[in-house]
Scaffold this motif. Structure first.
Motif, mmCIF file in Angstrom:
data_model
loop_
_atom_site.group_PDB
_atom_site.id
_atom_site.type_symbol
_atom_site.label_atom_id
_atom_site.label_comp_id
_atom_site.label_asym_id
_atom_site.label_seq_id
_atom_site.Cartn_x
_atom_site.Cartn_y
_atom_site.Cartn_z
ATOM 1 N N MET A 182 0.627 -1.074 -0.030
ATOM 2 C CA MET A 182 0.324 0.116 0.483
ATOM 3 C C MET A 182 1.544 0.908 -0.289
ATOM 4 S SD MET A 182 -2.851 0.423 2.277
ATOM 5 C CE MET A 182 -3.393 1.893 3.258
ATOM 6 N N PRO A 183 0.904 1.995 -0.903
ATOM 7 C CA PRO A 183 1.644 3.144 -1.040
ATOM 8 C C PRO A 183 1.472 4.402 0.359
ATOM 9 C CG PRO A 183 -0.342 4.229 -2.721
ATOM 10 C CD PRO A 183 -0.005 2.434 -1.872
ATOM 11 N N LYS A 184 2.380 5.118 0.460
ATOM 12 C CA LYS A 184 2.621 6.236 1.898
ATOM 13 C C LYS A 184 1.255 7.337 1.588
ATOM 14 C CE LYS A 184 7.169 6.276 1.977
ATOM 15 N NZ LYS A 184 8.159 7.582 1.788
ATOM 16 N N MET A 185 0.700 6.656 2.517
ATOM 17 C CA MET A 185 -0.076 8.355 2.781
ATOM 18 C C MET A 185 0.392 9.630 3.035
ATOM 19 S SD MET A 185 -2.988 8.017 5.337
ATOM 20 C CE MET A 185 -4.003 9.360 5.068
ATOM 21 N N LYS A 186 -0.074 10.965 1.598
ATOM 22 C CA LYS A 186 0.186 11.623 1.734
ATOM 23 C C LYS A 186 -0.348 13.525 2.851
ATOM 24 C CE LYS A 186 1.647 12.127 -3.382
ATOM 25 N NZ LYS A 186 1.298 12.350 -4.284
ATOM 26 N N THR A 187 0.719 13.981 3.140
ATOM 27 C CA THR A 187 0.136 15.352 4.454
ATOM 28 C C THR A 187 0.124 15.959 3.407
ATOM 29 O OG1 THR A 187 1.787 14.728 5.455
ATOM 30 C CG2 THR A 187 1.227 16.858 5.359
ATOM 31 N N CYS A 188 -1.079 16.352 3.582
ATOM 32 C CA CYS A 188 -2.288 17.458 2.451
ATOM 33 C C CYS A 188 -1.162 19.177 2.986
ATOM 34 C CB CYS A 188 -3.436 17.623 3.857
ATOM 35 S SG CYS A 188 -4.496 19.024 2.876
ATOM 36 N N ARG A 189 -1.101 19.667 2.272
ATOM 37 C CA ARG A 189 0.605 20.484 2.282
ATOM 38 C C ARG A 189 -0.839 21.655 2.893
ATOM 39 N NH1 ARG A 189 4.254 18.618 3.233
ATOM 40 N NH2 ARG A 189 5.327 20.294 3.269
ATOM 41 N N SER A 190 -1.868 22.417 2.343
ATOM 42 C CA SER A 190 -2.352 23.220 2.574
ATOM 43 C C SER A 190 -2.407 23.564 4.814
ATOM 44 C CB SER A 190 -3.776 23.488 2.302
ATOM 45 O OG SER A 190 -4.501 22.553 2.600
ATOM 46 N N ALA A 191 -3.315 21.890 4.681
ATOM 47 C CA ALA A 191 -2.890 21.851 6.322
ATOM 48 C C ALA A 191 -1.617 21.866 6.856
ATOM 49 C CB ALA A 191 -3.269 20.671 6.670
ATOM 50 N N ALA A 192 -0.457 21.420 6.172
ATOM 51 C CA ALA A 192 0.719 21.597 6.729
ATOM 52 C C ALA A 192 1.323 22.682 6.886
ATOM 53 C CB ALA A 192 1.988 20.398 6.474
ATOM 54 N N LYS A 193 0.810 24.016 6.259
ATOM 55 C CA LYS A 193 1.561 25.404 6.681
ATOM 56 C C LYS A 193 0.239 25.607 7.245
ATOM 57 C CE LYS A 193 2.574 25.080 1.878
ATOM 58 N NZ LYS A 193 1.636 25.214 0.383
ATOM 59 N N ARG A 194 -0.642 25.173 7.518
ATOM 60 C CA ARG A 194 -1.062 26.289 8.693
ATOM 61 C C ARG A 194 -1.535 25.368 10.357
ATOM 62 N NH1 ARG A 194 -4.091 26.503 3.988
ATOM 63 N NH2 ARG A 194 -5.636 27.752 3.770
ATOM 64 N N PHE A 195 -1.263 24.597 10.173
ATOM 65 C CA PHE A 195 -0.908 23.562 11.607
ATOM 66 C C PHE A 195 0.371 23.039 11.946
ATOM 67 C CE2 PHE A 195 -5.289 22.704 9.744
ATOM 68 C CZ PHE A 195 -5.928 23.523 10.615
ATOM 69 N N LYS A 196 0.704 23.584 13.060
ATOM 70 C CA LYS A 196 2.186 22.526 14.070
ATOM 71 C C LYS A 196 1.893 21.715 15.030
ATOM 72 C CE LYS A 196 5.022 25.260 11.019
ATOM 73 N NZ LYS A 196 4.019 24.971 9.601
ATOM 74 N N VAL A 197 2.621 21.145 15.259
ATOM 75 C CA VAL A 197 2.200 20.191 15.931
ATOM 76 C C VAL A 197 3.095 20.332 17.227
ATOM 77 C CG1 VAL A 197 1.975 17.354 16.756
ATOM 78 C CG2 VAL A 197 1.338 17.955 14.605
ATOM 79 N N THR A 198 2.689 20.268 18.333
ATOM 80 C CA THR A 198 3.948 20.393 19.415
ATOM 81 C C THR A 198 4.235 19.279 20.291
ATOM 82 O OG1 THR A 198 1.944 19.931 21.411
ATOM 83 C CG2 THR A 198 1.938 22.244 20.285
ATOM 84 N N GLY A 199 5.058 18.968 21.101
ATOM 85 C CA GLY A 199 5.741 17.655 21.502
ATOM 86 C C GLY A 199 4.733 17.026 22.270
ATOM 87 N N SER A 200 4.142 17.544 22.841
ATOM 88 C CA SER A 200 2.950 16.671 23.394
ATOM 89 C C SER A 200 1.960 16.026 23.145
ATOM 90 C CB SER A 200 2.285 17.695 24.443
ATOM 91 O OG SER A 200 2.034 18.947 24.548
ATOM 92 N N GLY A 201 1.986 15.961 21.017
ATOM 93 C CA GLY A 201 0.909 16.112 20.376
ATOM 94 C C GLY A 201 0.300 16.767 20.508
ATOM 95 N N GLN A 202 -0.075 17.664 20.589
ATOM 96 C CA GLN A 202 -1.663 18.580 20.185
ATOM 97 C C GLN A 202 -0.952 19.575 19.462
ATOM 98 O OE1 GLN A 202 -1.273 21.434 24.672
ATOM 99 N NE2 GLN A 202 -2.990 20.733 24.408
ATOM 100 N N ILE A 203 -2.516 20.325 18.516
ATOM 101 C CA ILE A 203 -1.907 20.601 17.178
ATOM 102 C C ILE A 203 -2.398 22.021 17.577
ATOM 103 C CG2 ILE A 203 -2.357 21.271 14.633
ATOM 104 C CD1 ILE A 203 -3.838 18.116 15.553
ATOM 105 N N LYS A 204 -1.024 23.559 17.241
ATOM 106 C CA LYS A 204 -1.442 25.000 17.489
ATOM 107 C C LYS A 204 -2.093 25.257 15.784
ATOM 108 C CE LYS A 204 2.489 26.554 18.339
ATOM 109 N NZ LYS A 204 3.689 26.295 18.355
ATOM 110 N N ARG A 205 -2.419 27.143 16.139
ATOM 111 C CA ARG A 205 -3.503 26.731 15.111
ATOM 112 C C ARG A 205 -2.764 28.704 15.083
ATOM 113 N NH1 ARG A 205 -8.156 29.598 16.553
ATOM 114 N NH2 ARG A 205 -8.840 28.666 17.779
ATOM 115 N N ASN A 206 -3.027 29.668 13.901
ATOM 116 C CA ASN A 206 -3.564 31.197 13.955
ATOM 117 C C ASN A 206 -5.012 31.533 14.428
ATOM 118 O OD1 ASN A 206 -0.566 31.020 14.153
ATOM 119 N ND2 ASN A 206 0.198 31.189 11.816
ATOM 120 N N LYS A 207 -4.895 32.451 14.246
ATOM 121 C CA LYS A 207 -6.189 32.550 14.464
ATOM 122 C C LYS A 207 -6.816 34.146 13.862
ATOM 123 C CE LYS A 207 -6.500 32.713 19.281
ATOM 124 N NZ LYS A 207 -6.635 34.148 20.981
#
Length: 66
Positions: free
Chosen positions: A1-26
């Motif tokens: 099965m092929p690898k899953m691709k990251t949604c690039r638009s989401a990758a630019k908008r969200f960052k994952v913290t060290g504890s696994g939470q997801i940060k966003r801008n307002k």
């Protein structure tokens, strides 16, 4: 099965913290700023965490991080 691709638009908008939470801008910071108070505009600068309800949906768009 092929690898899953990251949604690039989401990758630019969200960052994952060290504890696994997801940060966003307002939202509401791009235009029509004259009527907004300085305090309100200052608070838009700070990053926020996504809500628990959206976590699963957004985590699916960022497979590399989970």
């Amino acid at each position: 099965m092929p690898k899953m691709k990251t949604c690039r638009s989401a990758a630019k908008r969200f960052k994952v913290t060290g504890s696994g939470q997801i940060k966003r801008n307002k939202a509401f910071r791009s235009h029509i700023l004259e009527k907004k108070s300085p305090k309100r505009k200052r608070n838009y600068r700070k990053a926020a965490l996504i809500s628990k309800a959206d976590y699963k949906r957004i985590a699916k768009l960022l497979p590399k991080n989970f």
